[in-house]
Design an enzyme around this catalytic site. Structure first.
Site, PDB file in Angstrom:
ATOM      1  N   THR A   1       0.722  -1.367   0.012  1.00 30.54           N
ATOM      2  CA  THR A   1      -0.077  -0.384   0.328  1.00 30.54           C
ATOM      3  C   THR A   1       0.824   1.793  -0.447  1.00 30.54           C
ATOM      4  O   THR A   1       2.264   0.963  -0.163  1.00 30.54           O
ATOM      5  CB  THR A   1      -0.911  -0.242   1.177  1.00 30.54           C
ATOM      6  OG1 THR A   1      -2.104   0.749   0.888  1.00 30.54           O
ATOM      7  CG2 THR A   1      -0.479  -0.023   2.139  1.00 30.54           C
TER       8      THR A   1
ATOM      9  N   LYS B   1       4.106   1.434  -3.458  1.00 39.09           N
ATOM     10  CA  LYS B   1       3.122   0.067  -5.180  1.00 39.09           C
ATOM     11  C   LYS B   1       3.640   0.871  -6.021  1.00 39.09           C
ATOM     12  O   LYS B   1       4.040  -0.476  -7.349  1.00 39.09           O
ATOM     13  CB  LYS B   1       1.348   1.286  -5.191  1.00 39.09           C
ATOM     14  CG  LYS B   1       0.560   0.479  -4.259  1.00 39.09           C
ATOM     15  CD  LYS B   1      -1.564   1.238  -4.553  1.00 39.09           C
ATOM     16  CE  LYS B   1      -1.948   0.663  -3.394  1.00 39.09           C
ATOM     17  NZ  LYS B   1      -3.139   0.593  -3.496  1.00 39.09           N
TER      18      LYS B   1
ATOM     19  N   GLY C   1     -11.175  11.703 -10.761  1.00 34.08           N
ATOM     20  CA  GLY C   1      -9.756  11.280 -10.128  1.00 34.08           C
ATOM     21  C   GLY C   1      -9.027  10.720 -10.919  1.00 34.08           C
ATOM     22  O   GLY C   1      -9.655  10.081 -12.106  1.00 34.08           O
TER      23      GLY C   1
ATOM     24  N   GLY D   1      -3.852   6.781  -8.238  1.00 35.51           N
ATOM     25  CA  GLY D   1      -3.812   5.078  -8.065  1.00 35.51           C
ATOM     26  C   GLY D   1      -4.541   4.093  -9.007  1.00 35.51           C
ATOM     27  O   GLY D   1      -4.816   3.946 -10.003  1.00 35.51           O
TER      28      GLY D   1
ATOM     29  N   ARG E   1      -7.616  19.072 -12.211  1.00 32.49           N
ATOM     30  CA  ARG E   1      -6.174  20.305 -13.030  1.00 32.49           C
ATOM     31  C   ARG E   1      -6.729  20.228 -14.264  1.00 32.49           C
ATOM     32  O   ARG E   1      -6.594  19.175 -14.588  1.00 32.49           O
ATOM     33  CB  ARG E   1      -5.133  20.059 -12.113  1.00 32.49           C
ATOM     34  CG  ARG E   1      -4.815  19.939 -10.389  1.00 32.49           C
ATOM     35  CD  ARG E   1      -3.820  19.041 -10.863  1.00 32.49           C
ATOM     36  NE  ARG E   1      -3.225  17.436 -10.331  1.00 32.49           N
ATOM     37  CZ  ARG E   1      -3.246  17.047 -11.593  1.00 32.49           C
ATOM     38  NH1 ARG E   1      -2.382  16.954 -11.670  1.00 32.49           N
ATOM     39  NH2 ARG E   1      -3.647  15.057 -11.325  1.00 32.49           N
TER      40      ARG E   1
ATOM     41  N   ASP F   1      -4.681  18.132 -20.684  1.00 32.27           N
ATOM     42  CA  ASP F   1      -4.852  17.560 -22.238  1.00 32.27           C
ATOM     43  C   ASP F   1      -5.220  16.055 -21.843  1.00 32.27           C
ATOM     44  O   ASP F   1      -4.954  15.460 -21.667  1.00 32.27           O
ATOM     45  CB  ASP F   1      -3.521  17.537 -22.542  1.00 32.27           C
ATOM     46  CG  ASP F   1      -2.662  18.986 -23.156  1.00 32.27           C
ATOM     47  OD1 ASP F   1      -3.204  20.203 -23.501  1.00 32.27           O
ATOM     48  OD2 ASP F   1      -1.451  18.241 -24.085  1.00 32.27           O
TER      49      ASP F   1
ATOM     50  N   TYR G   1     -15.862   2.222  -0.004  1.00 38.40           N
ATOM     51  CA  TYR G   1     -16.486   1.298   1.082  1.00 38.40           C
ATOM     52  C   TYR G   1     -17.636   1.839   2.667  1.00 38.40           C
ATOM     53  O   TYR G   1     -17.728   0.765   2.910  1.00 38.40           O
ATOM     54  CB  TYR G   1     -16.315   0.189   0.840  1.00 38.40           C
ATOM     55  CG  TYR G   1     -14.233   0.438   1.563  1.00 38.40           C
ATOM     56  CD1 TYR G   1     -14.600  -0.075   2.699  1.00 38.40           C
ATOM     57  CD2 TYR G   1     -13.806   0.313   0.175  1.00 38.40           C
ATOM     58  CE1 TYR G   1     -12.748  -0.083   2.998  1.00 38.40           C
ATOM     59  CE2 TYR G   1     -11.951   0.118   0.602  1.00 38.40           C
ATOM     60  CZ  TYR G   1     -12.087   0.424   1.919  1.00 38.40           C
ATOM     61  OH  TYR G   1     -10.783   0.771   3.090  1.00 38.40           O
TER      62      TYR G   1
HETATM   63  P1  NAP Z   1      -5.449   9.431  -3.469  1.00 37.01           P
HETATM   64  O1  NAP Z   1      -4.852   9.164  -4.354  1.00 37.01           O
HETATM   65  O2  NAP Z   1      -6.003  10.122  -2.666  1.00 37.01           O
HETATM   66  O3  NAP Z   1      -6.819  10.378  -4.863  1.00 37.01           O
HETATM   67  C1  NAP Z   1      -7.536  10.242  -6.271  1.00 37.01           C
HETATM   68  C2  NAP Z   1      -7.212  11.397  -7.116  1.00 37.01           C
HETATM   69  O4  NAP Z   1      -8.962  11.869  -6.113  1.00 37.01           O
HETATM   70  C3  NAP Z   1      -6.404  12.468  -6.891  1.00 37.01           C
HETATM   71  O5  NAP Z   1      -5.652  12.514  -7.543  1.00 37.01           O
HETATM   72  C4  NAP Z   1      -7.756  13.599  -7.003  1.00 37.01           C
HETATM   73  O6  NAP Z   1      -7.322  13.846  -8.773  1.00 37.01           O
HETATM   74  C5  NAP Z   1      -8.549  13.393  -6.208  1.00 37.01           C
HETATM   75  N1  NAP Z   1      -9.066  14.145  -5.696  1.00 37.01           N
HETATM   76  C6  NAP Z   1      -8.532  14.116  -4.493  1.00 37.01           C
HETATM   77  N2  NAP Z   1      -8.961  14.764  -3.195  1.00 37.01           N
HETATM   78  C7  NAP Z   1      -9.577  15.248  -3.708  1.00 37.01           C
HETATM   79  C8  NAP Z   1     -10.821  16.750  -2.951  1.00 37.01           C
HETATM   80  N3  NAP Z   1     -10.638  17.092  -2.617  1.00 37.01           N
HETATM   81  N4  NAP Z   1     -11.243  17.223  -4.359  1.00 37.01           N
HETATM   82  C9  NAP Z   1     -11.549  16.286  -5.407  1.00 37.01           C
HETATM   83  N5  NAP Z   1     -10.819  15.643  -6.299  1.00 37.01           N
HETATM   84  C10 NAP Z   1      -9.862  14.947  -5.330  1.00 37.01           C
HETATM   85  O7  NAP Z   1      -6.569   8.197  -3.607  1.00 37.01           O
HETATM   86  P2  NAP Z   1      -6.969   6.842  -4.319  1.00 37.01           P
HETATM   87  O8  NAP Z   1      -5.736   6.161  -4.065  1.00 37.01           O
HETATM   88  O9  NAP Z   1      -6.308   7.013  -6.248  1.00 37.01           O
HETATM   89  O10 NAP Z   1      -7.923   5.935  -4.298  1.00 37.01           O
HETATM   90  C11 NAP Z   1      -9.190   6.969  -4.389  1.00 37.01           C
HETATM   91  C12 NAP Z   1     -10.520   5.639  -3.360  1.00 37.01           C
HETATM   92  O11 NAP Z   1     -11.123   4.485  -3.614  1.00 37.01           O
HETATM   93  C13 NAP Z   1      -9.586   6.201  -1.993  1.00 37.01           C
HETATM   94  O12 NAP Z   1     -11.602   6.342  -1.653  1.00 37.01           O
HETATM   95  C14 NAP Z   1      -9.649   4.943  -1.650  1.00 37.01           C
HETATM   96  O13 NAP Z   1     -10.072   4.497  -0.452  1.00 37.01           O
HETATM   97  C15 NAP Z   1     -10.341   3.824  -3.149  1.00 37.01           C
HETATM   98  N6  NAP Z   1     -10.020   3.047  -3.147  1.00 37.01           N
HETATM   99  C16 NAP Z   1     -10.900   1.265  -3.281  1.00 37.01           C
HETATM  100  C17 NAP Z   1     -11.080   0.773  -3.590  1.00 37.01           C
HETATM  101  C18 NAP Z   1     -11.743  -0.895  -3.444  1.00 37.01           C
HETATM  102  O14 NAP Z   1     -10.475  -2.132  -3.122  1.00 37.01           O
HETATM  103  N7  NAP Z   1     -12.715  -0.712  -2.900  1.00 37.01           N
HETATM  104  C19 NAP Z   1      -9.339   0.015  -3.719  1.00 37.01           C
HETATM  105  C20 NAP Z   1      -8.917   0.880  -3.905  1.00 37.01           C
HETATM  106  C21 NAP Z   1      -8.425   2.101  -3.607  1.00 37.01           C
HETATM  107  P3  NAP Z   1      -7.239  15.204  -9.014  1.00 37.01           P
HETATM  108  O15 NAP Z   1      -5.526  16.209  -8.615  1.00 37.01           O
HETATM  109  O16 NAP Z   1      -7.109  14.718 -10.798  1.00 37.01           O
HETATM  110  O17 NAP Z   1      -8.463  15.634  -9.252  1.00 37.01           O
END
Ligand code: NAP
Length: 245
Positions: free
Chosen positions: A59, A63, A126, A129, A151, A154, A207
């Protein structure tokens, strides 16, 4: 006894540790699942001196950082550019480490039953990752998708670009941002929910809570909704399959 564990830093509450510890007890598997909070990825070789370790989950923040330490990536990890499962095998004294991404499997198998022939275009909210695992699945399924980001960039939409037309032509919307996750349950992505219809599928990777504000607002428009819980279990099951197949 075979050992497994999660590497990351810092590590707090872990779904995986609870999930595998309960599984080992329930299925009488002689295994142990530990939390390995390593402060730097260069501590990985030291950790692996324990030859009982047969598999790892990975994690934040490792990653991507773990990739140079691996002997290979399977297709899922290569397509995402990130690893959340490592399989450890030995041939004699030679150790082999292969990286996988089980979020791809989890998301694929959780969303696929929700889709029908009209679901050909998606918005992925978003660009972190998790969104890359979602994108990899859409590529495999032949679903056209656009990222939506805060943000401007392109080939990426911003939230201001989400017109009636854009929402109505993209019948799948995936929340891959942390917006709405406990404890900030009153937050949700800034999309015009009033344009969603009963033809839409809204999937939230979150979740906790069960129903995020994003899912609630989508459901109010008649959209079909699902949270990330099934995906979470599926990715854990897939980890076990990888370690034991
Ligand atoms: P992350 O890297 O923290 O955030 C993902 C993207 O969300 C960021 O790159 C950003 O994109 C956008 N973001 C972040 N804060 C924001 C805000 N305040 N307002 C608007 N956009 C925002 O998270 P991640 O690791 O990719 O995971 C995303 C979600 O998926 C989390 O809630 C995580 O718990 C969940 N998840 C669930 C599973 C599952 O098995 N169910 C697996 C993996 C992840 P921009 O900067 O481009 O706007």
């Amino acid at each position: 006894m075979k050992e497994y564990g999660l590497i990351g830093f810092p590590l707090g509450h872990s779904f995986s540790q609870k999930y595998f510890t309960q599984k080992f007890e329930r299925e009488h598997i002689d295994g142990k699942y530990s939390l390995f909070a390593i402060e730097s990825i260069d501590q990985l070789p030291h950790l692996l001196e324990n030859k009982a370790i047969s598999g790892l989950n990975v994690t934040i923040p490792y990653k991507e950082q773990i990739i140079p330490y691996l002997d290979g990536l399977d297709e899922s990890a290569a397509s995402v550019g990130a690893v959340n499962v490592v399989k450890v095998t030995y041939e004699g004294n030679i150790r082999k480490l292969i990286g996988f991404n089980s979020d791809v499997y989890g998301f694929m198998n959780s969303i696929r039953p929700m889709l029908c022939s009209q679901h050909t275009k998606a918005l992925v909210l978003g660009t972190g990752g998790a969104s890359k695992a979602v994108a990899s699945v859409f590529k495999t399924l032949g679903v056209e998708f656009k990222y939506v980001s805060r943000r401007p960039c392109d080939n990426i939409l911003t939230y201001n670009d989400l017109s009636d037309e854009v929402i109505k032509s993209h019948l799948i919307i995936v929340n891959a941002t942390p917006l709405g996750m406990f404890p900030k349950i009153n937050e949700c992505p800034a999309i015009p929910y009033n344009y969603l219809t009963s033809n839409h599928v809204a999937f939230d990777l979150i979740y906790n809570p069960d129903e995020t504000l994003f899912l609630k607002k989508a459901a109010e428009q008649g959209a079909k909704t699902k949270n990330g819980l099934e995906m979470l279990y599926l990715q854990a099951d897939r980890s076990w399959e990888i370690w034991t197949e």
